[in-house]
Write a protein that holds these residues in place. Structure first.
Motif, short mmCIF file in Angstrom:
data_model
loop_
_atom_site.label_atom_id
_atom_site.label_comp_id
_atom_site.label_asym_id
_atom_site.label_seq_id
_atom_site.Cartn_x
_atom_site.Cartn_y
_atom_site.Cartn_z
N ASN A 41 0.81 -1.24 -0.11
CA ASN A 41 -0.05 -0.08 0.04
C ASN A 41 1.02 1.13 0.22
O ASN A 41 2.00 1.37 1.06
CB ASN A 41 -0.90 0.06 1.15
N LYS A 42 0.59 2.21 -0.90
CA LYS A 42 1.38 3.54 -0.74
C LYS A 42 1.40 4.27 0.27
O LYS A 42 2.06 5.34 0.75
CB LYS A 42 1.15 4.32 -2.27
N VAL A 43 0.24 4.11 1.01
CA VAL A 43 -0.27 4.79 2.23
C VAL A 43 0.29 3.80 3.46
O VAL A 43 -0.43 2.76 3.51
CB VAL A 43 -1.55 5.24 2.59
N LYS A 44 1.46 4.12 3.93
CA LYS A 44 2.21 3.21 4.91
C LYS A 44 1.94 3.88 6.12
O LYS A 44 2.33 5.11 6.49
CB LYS A 44 3.66 2.93 4.41
N ALA A 45 1.87 3.14 7.31
CA ALA A 45 1.94 3.52 8.84
C ALA A 45 3.39 3.83 8.99
O ALA A 45 4.31 3.56 8.50
CB ALA A 45 1.34 2.46 9.39
#
Length: 393
Positions: A41-45
């Motif tokens: 996922n390009k939105v990473k925590a």
């Protein structure tokens, strides 16, 4: 569950709410070789970003995990909190900060309550003398209904070793890398480069072939630590010992992956989707995943409706080579369609009987080649909607 050279701990820190274990620690008494896979996922925590940076060194001695808060979409403060969590653990254990992996799971977009983390870490370190891997499995749960653990014993040159692992996940499950969270430990000594290769292969054949709802998390992380405490000669690629280790590792991760699907949010069915006769293994996997992710197919499973046409439709839009006149479809061993049309006779009744079972297999034979693949999925129930409609409350 004993794995030489490893200690475990979990405490209640009330990260989201009180009344449950929600902060866990895995500690290797000596630096361990690390194999790691993270979300695509390009939105990473924040902890994923930090973990990816540190994993490049290939060494880890501690993993700290919290549930109840994903520390994702939390900006610069989220990174500061992940680094502070790591630093607190490193200081408590007396190890380098860079040897700590941090992981989080839970609600996205909410800042981590660091006052509770600060209060919990000293208790974590103290609890290492009495904690268990089962405690860790319970502490990392969110909407899971049961803890997920698995272990296997192996042998290398007459020296026994253990591979053990825990995982969490029930919703937002289509990892496309690993799983929501999975942490494996082994006391075997393994050559580092091959360990990383073996882990990626094992992940690809397990966590990467499961789906509950088609969503890939911001926090997906899978780690494998090997500390060599068993005392065996390091396992190298191409040896009989490597083949045995690979089999044991695959058994552990596939068992964990299957447990995740069985615990899918609101799930009442465990379904294996097998596509064979495809032009390639890649095509088979792509088609199987299309079926496994189809909301229409999954709701039919929940309703125990032998609506095989929905399955063929999903195969048809999957993007792989398909000749409708060659396709055959089975529910377990019941032929539902042949050459792309209904098999007739009592197929409807027998197929419906299969779908009334808690576990069954759907097989699609494309009749084009030798490619095959299996994906594991669950049904889509009313409870899935209810669980996710008020997840944050």
């Amino acid at each position: 569950m004993m794995v030489k050279g490893f200690k475990f701990s979990a405490v209640e820190a009330a990260i989201k709410k009180p009344g449950r274990l929600d902060l866990a620690l895995i500690f290797s008494e000596t630096p361990a070789t690390l194999a790691a896979v993270f979300t695509t996922n390009k939105v990473k925590a924040a902890p994923v970003v930090l973990g990816m940076e540190r994993a490049k060194e290939g060494v880890c001695q501690a993993v700290v995990v919290n549930s109840g808060n994903a520390n994702a979409c939390t900006g610069s403060r989220g990174m500061e909190d992940a680094r502070e969590t790591s630093r607190l653990v490193a200081e408590g254990l007396g190890i380098p900060d860079e040897a700590v992996q941090v992981s989080s799971t839970g609600v996205i977009g909410v800042q981590l309550p660091m006052d509770r983390v600060r209060g919990g870490v000293p208790k974590l370190v103290e609890g290492l003398e009495s904690g268990t891997l089962d405690d860790v499995a319970r502490a990392i749960m969110t909407t899971d209904t049961f803890p997920k653990l698995e272990a296997r014993q192996g042998d290398a040159g007459g020296v026994s070793y253990t591979i053990a692992g825990v995982a969490k996940g029930a919703g937002m499950i289509m990892p496309n890398m690993a799983t929501m969270l999975a942490f494996l430990v082994t006391d075997a000594a393994v050559e580092p480069a091959w360990l990383r290769k073996a882990f990626r292969q094992a992940v690809d054949a397990s966590f990467n072939v499961i789906t509950v709802d088609g969503d890939t998390s911001t926090n997906d992380t899978a780690l494998l630590l090997a500390n060599g405490a068993a005392g065996n000669v390091p396992i190298h690629e191409g040896t009989p010992e490597a083949a045995r280790f690979m089999q044991e590792l695959q058994d552990v991760v596939l068992a964990l992956a299957r447990q995740i699907v069985r615990d899918g949010e609101g799930a009442t069915k465990f379904v294996a989707i097998t596509v064979k006769g495809a032009s390639s293994a890649g095509d088979a996997r792509q088609a199987a995943m299309a079926v496994a992710n189809s909301s229409l197919v999954k709701t039919a499973f929940f309703g125990q409706d032998a609506n095989w046409g929905r399955i063929l439709a999903a195969v048809g839009y999957s993007g792989v080579a398909v000749d409708p006149d060659r396709v055959a479809l089975f529910f377990d061993d019941v032929l539902m369609a042949s050459n792309g049309v209904f098999a007739g006779g009592d197929a409807e009744a027998r197929g419906s009987a299969v779908l009334h079972k808690d576990e069954f297999t759907v097989t699609v034979d494309l009749g084009l080649g030798e490619g095959s693949a299996t994906v594991y999925t669950s049904d889509l129930s009313l409870d899935y909607v209810k669980i996710n409609a008020d997840y944050r409350t």
